[in-house]
Design a protein around this motif. Sequence first.
Motif, short mmCIF file in Angstrom:
data_model
loop_
_atom_site.label_atom_id
_atom_site.label_comp_id
_atom_site.label_asym_id
_atom_site.label_seq_id
_atom_site.Cartn_x
_atom_site.Cartn_y
_atom_site.Cartn_z
N GLY A 107 0.76 -1.24 0.00
CA GLY A 107 0.00 0.00 0.00
C GLY A 107 0.78 1.28 0.00
O GLY A 107 0.29 2.31 -0.44
N GLY A 108 2.02 1.27 0.49
CA GLY A 108 2.83 2.46 0.48
C GLY A 108 2.26 3.59 1.33
O GLY A 108 1.48 3.37 2.26
N ILE A 141 -2.23 -2.22 3.06
CA ILE A 141 -3.41 -2.69 2.33
C ILE A 141 -2.97 -3.38 1.04
O ILE A 141 -1.85 -3.19 0.56
CB ILE A 141 -4.37 -1.53 2.00
CG1 ILE A 141 -3.65 -0.45 1.16
CG2 ILE A 141 -4.96 -0.94 3.26
CD1 ILE A 141 -4.55 0.68 0.69
N ALA A 142 -3.88 -4.15 0.46
CA ALA A 142 -3.58 -4.88 -0.77
C ALA A 142 -3.85 -4.04 -2.02
O ALA A 142 -3.21 -4.23 -3.05
CB ALA A 142 -4.40 -6.16 -0.83
N ASN A 143 -4.82 -3.12 -1.94
CA ASN A 143 -5.20 -2.29 -3.09
C ASN A 143 -4.82 -0.83 -2.87
O ASN A 143 -4.06 -0.51 -1.95
CB ASN A 143 -6.70 -2.41 -3.36
CG ASN A 143 -7.06 -3.76 -3.96
OD1 ASN A 143 -6.21 -4.44 -4.53
ND2 ASN A 143 -8.32 -4.15 -3.85
N VAL A 144 -5.36 0.06 -3.70
CA VAL A 144 -5.09 1.49 -3.54
C VAL A 144 -5.92 2.05 -2.40
O VAL A 144 -6.93 1.46 -2.00
CB VAL A 144 -5.40 2.24 -4.86
CG1 VAL A 144 -4.48 1.78 -5.97
CG2 VAL A 144 -6.87 2.07 -5.24
N ARG A 145 -5.51 3.21 -1.90
CA ARG A 145 -6.24 3.86 -0.82
C ARG A 145 -7.64 4.24 -1.26
O ARG A 145 -7.86 4.64 -2.41
CB ARG A 145 -5.51 5.13 -0.37
CG ARG A 145 -4.11 4.90 0.16
CD ARG A 145 -4.09 4.34 1.56
NE ARG A 145 -2.77 3.78 1.88
CZ ARG A 145 -2.53 2.95 2.86
NH1 ARG A 145 -3.52 2.55 3.65
NH2 ARG A 145 -1.31 2.50 3.08
N GLY A 146 -8.58 4.10 -0.34
CA GLY A 146 -9.97 4.42 -0.64
C GLY A 146 -10.21 5.92 -0.74
O GLY A 146 -9.35 6.73 -0.40
N ALA A 147 -11.40 6.26 -1.15
CA ALA A 147 -11.75 7.66 -1.37
C ALA A 147 -11.95 8.41 -0.06
O ALA A 147 -12.42 7.84 0.93
CB ALA A 147 -13.03 7.75 -2.21
N ASP A 156 -13.01 -0.95 3.52
CA ASP A 156 -12.62 -2.35 3.62
C ASP A 156 -12.75 -3.06 2.28
O ASP A 156 -11.86 -3.83 1.87
CB ASP A 156 -13.47 -3.07 4.67
CG ASP A 156 -13.10 -2.69 6.09
OD1 ASP A 156 -12.00 -2.12 6.29
OD2 ASP A 156 -13.90 -2.97 7.01
N ALA A 157 -13.85 -2.82 1.60
CA ALA A 157 -14.10 -3.48 0.32
C ALA A 157 -13.13 -3.00 -0.75
O ALA A 157 -12.69 -3.79 -1.59
CB ALA A 157 -15.55 -3.22 -0.12
N ALA A 158 -12.79 -1.71 -0.73
CA ALA A 158 -11.93 -1.16 -1.77
C ALA A 158 -10.45 -1.43 -1.50
O ALA A 158 -9.68 -1.73 -2.42
CB ALA A 158 -12.15 0.35 -1.87
N GLU A 159 -10.03 -1.36 -0.26
CA GLU A 159 -8.61 -1.41 0.06
C GLU A 159 -8.09 -2.82 0.35
O GLU A 159 -6.91 -3.10 0.17
CB GLU A 159 -8.33 -0.54 1.29
CG GLU A 159 -8.58 0.93 1.07
CD GLU A 159 -8.30 1.77 2.30
OE1 GLU A 159 -7.95 2.94 2.15
OE2 GLU A 159 -8.44 1.24 3.42
N PRO A 161 -7.69 -4.39 3.52
CA PRO A 161 -6.63 -4.20 4.52
C PRO A 161 -5.99 -5.51 4.94
O PRO A 161 -6.64 -6.56 4.96
CB PRO A 161 -7.36 -3.53 5.68
CG PRO A 161 -8.80 -3.86 5.49
CD PRO A 161 -9.01 -3.98 4.03
N TYR A 162 -4.72 -5.42 5.28
CA TYR A 162 -4.00 -6.61 5.76
C TYR A 162 -4.15 -6.79 7.26
O TYR A 162 -4.19 -7.91 7.74
CB TYR A 162 -2.52 -6.50 5.41
CG TYR A 162 -2.21 -6.82 3.96
CD1 TYR A 162 -2.59 -8.04 3.40
CD2 TYR A 162 -1.54 -5.93 3.16
CE1 TYR A 162 -2.31 -8.34 2.08
CE2 TYR A 162 -1.25 -6.22 1.83
CZ TYR A 162 -1.64 -7.44 1.30
OH TYR A 162 -1.36 -7.74 -0.01
#
Length: 299
Positions: A107-108, A141-147, A156-159, A161-162
């Motif tokens: 996630g950076g 997180i596994a995906n990009v940061r949420g809005a 939770d659905a968008a990101e 989280p680990y």
Amino acid sequence: MIRYPGATLANVNALVDAEKPGWRADADARTAAIVAAGEFSKGPPSWSDIKVVFMRLQSNKCAFCEFPLGGEFAGKATQDVEHYRPKNAVKAWPKKSKTPKYAFGTGGEGEGYHWLAYELSNYAAACKACNTARKSNYFPIANVRGAVGATAAELDAAELPYLIFPLGDADEDPETLIAFEGLVALPARPADSHAHRRGRITIDFFGLNKREELWEDRFRAISALFEAVDVAKTNPDPARVEMARRRISDMTSTSGPQAACARSFLRLLEQDPARAWDYYVEADAFVLKEREKRAPKLP
């Protein structure tokens, strides 16, 4: 790490209202000011004022490592209100100079979740070792940061989280993600799955296999459990058997010390007593060795 099912948002809201009337209204006003400014700024109310609500719901244990929080009157020296999603700018984890290394992104850096600074579903009570030394402003997180402005469920659905969140029932049960072999925490789900990575990263993130205080705490739990199970199975005195059964129930309850480890060890005792004995012997030898290392050297 275990789930604390009583920490649903509806229950937390009611308990906060009873503990500190007016806190939620003040928090709403503060949140509106933060959202308007587009960044976090601290002001009244204080989340420390409602810390006891989470400590009680968590049986006075850290939400992440289950270490004792020191009691409601221990002051700020032993426990914090932890923001699951950081209120300030998110830092990249793991640090480049440190292990562990992963073959996938975590996630950076990113903008902080300022709009959740006073959101009760974003809180937990944590020990200083987990919150100050490890959690800080990290949130892998596994995906990009949420809005900005998204709800916790949307994030939770968008990101994806680990880090596992053990309060309420919105997240997966921690015990389906992290298991124990003796004193050692391990991912419980199949390799290369997001669930496996959540277990692995949560273990690494909070140092669940590196902290001496947790080794000692778990060893005390499985040692007492082993002895209680032995009494329950072999003692001819019904009164002692009943007492041992009550102790087993207490140690594996939500309020039990290191309950996740104790429950895992109890299952192993029931399914494979010989293997449980081997883990117990290994744990005993390991803890003894660690104690000898820390013992003061006499002249």
